[in-house]
Design an enzyme around this catalytic site. Structure first.
Site, PDB file in Angstrom:
ATOM      1  N   ARG A 182       0.836  -1.207   0.000  1.00  0.00           N
ATOM      2  CA  ARG A 182       0.000   0.000   0.000  1.00  0.00           C
ATOM      3  C   ARG A 182       0.861   1.242   0.000  1.00  0.00           C
ATOM      4  NH1 ARG A 182      -4.349  -0.720   4.750  1.00  0.00           N
ATOM      5  NH2 ARG A 182      -3.857   1.487   4.912  1.00  0.00           N
ATOM      6  N   ARG A 194      -0.878   8.540  10.084  1.00  0.00           N
ATOM      7  CA  ARG A 194      -2.148   7.835  10.314  1.00  0.00           C
ATOM      8  C   ARG A 194      -2.400   7.642  11.809  1.00  0.00           C
ATOM      9  NH1 ARG A 194      -0.652   3.092   6.523  1.00  0.00           N
ATOM     10  NH2 ARG A 194      -2.307   1.908   7.543  1.00  0.00           N
TER      11      ARG A 194
END
Ligand code: ADP
Length: 194
Positions: free
Chosen positions: A139, A150
């Site tokens: 990813r 994140r």
């Protein structure tokens, strides 16, 4: 069975959601997966979301609320669904409540996987190594810099959902540092009492 799985990136929500999908024959609705599909298909939503996602930031509430609302109208959600990665902000939780009320589909439980943050970066690095070893594609937000962002987004915007769902009486917390099997058993026990 309509469930929300809460927890930081790398907490094991995806792993547990797959097990629950098999057990209850209800789909796992991962907003991350849905957004990545939109990016891959270069839809309008995908074009708007890509840079935000790559930077580890959150896509706008408006976009994800819309995606989820449409998705849960699909035939395979008739018996329920597992939300993985949504809601991620308190306004998303309010939007979800309204949409479920409108559709006449109350939530059954909100399950939070509690994990030691120090373990998360290495879990992500393991996931990258495994993906590469299996010949898969990593990813674009699975790198240390985006991952830290994140986590920061999680702390600031998503962690307040625990308090929110504690107040509504829906929250169940579990130790996400236990083995996959143990976490899965603990979830089943919670759901058995529903
Ligand atoms: P993670 O492994 O961090 O839980 P996901 O696959 O759930 O990641 O999500 C990847 C990215 O997709 C997020 O960092 C964010 O940019 C976007 N995203 C997913 N779900 C949401 C949401 N509910 N609200 C806003 N952005 C979202």
């Amino acid at each position: 069975m309509r469930l929300i799985l809460l927890g930081p990136p790398g907490a094991g929500k995806g792993t547990q959601a797959s097990l629950l999908t098999a057990r209850y024959s209800i789909p796992q609705l991962s907003t991350g997966d849905m957004l990545r599909a939109a990016v891959a298909q270069q839809t309008e939503v995908g074009k708007r979301a890509k840079a935000v996602m790559d930077a580890g930031q959150l896509v706008s509430d408006e976009i994800v609320n819309q995606i989820v609302s449409e998705r849960i109208d699909a035939e395979d959600c008739r018996n329920g669904f597992i939300l993985d990665g949504y809601p991620r902000t308190v306004p998303q939780a309010h939007a979800l409540k309204d949409m479920l009320a409108q559709k006449g589909q109350p939530l059954d439980a909100v399950i939070e996987l509690k994990v030691d943050e120090n373990a998360l970066v290495s879990r992500m690095e393991n996931r990258v190594a495994e993906t590469l070893a299996n010949g898969g594609t990593v990813r674009s937000d699975d790198n240390v810099e985006a991952f830290r962002k994140r986590l920061a987004e999680y702390r600031e915007k998503t962690a307040p959902l625990s308090e929110h769902y504690a107040k509504t009486g829906d929250l169940k917390q579990l130790n996400g540092m236990a083995s996959v099997d143990e976490v899965s058993k603990a979830i089943e026990e919670i759901l058995a009492s529903k």
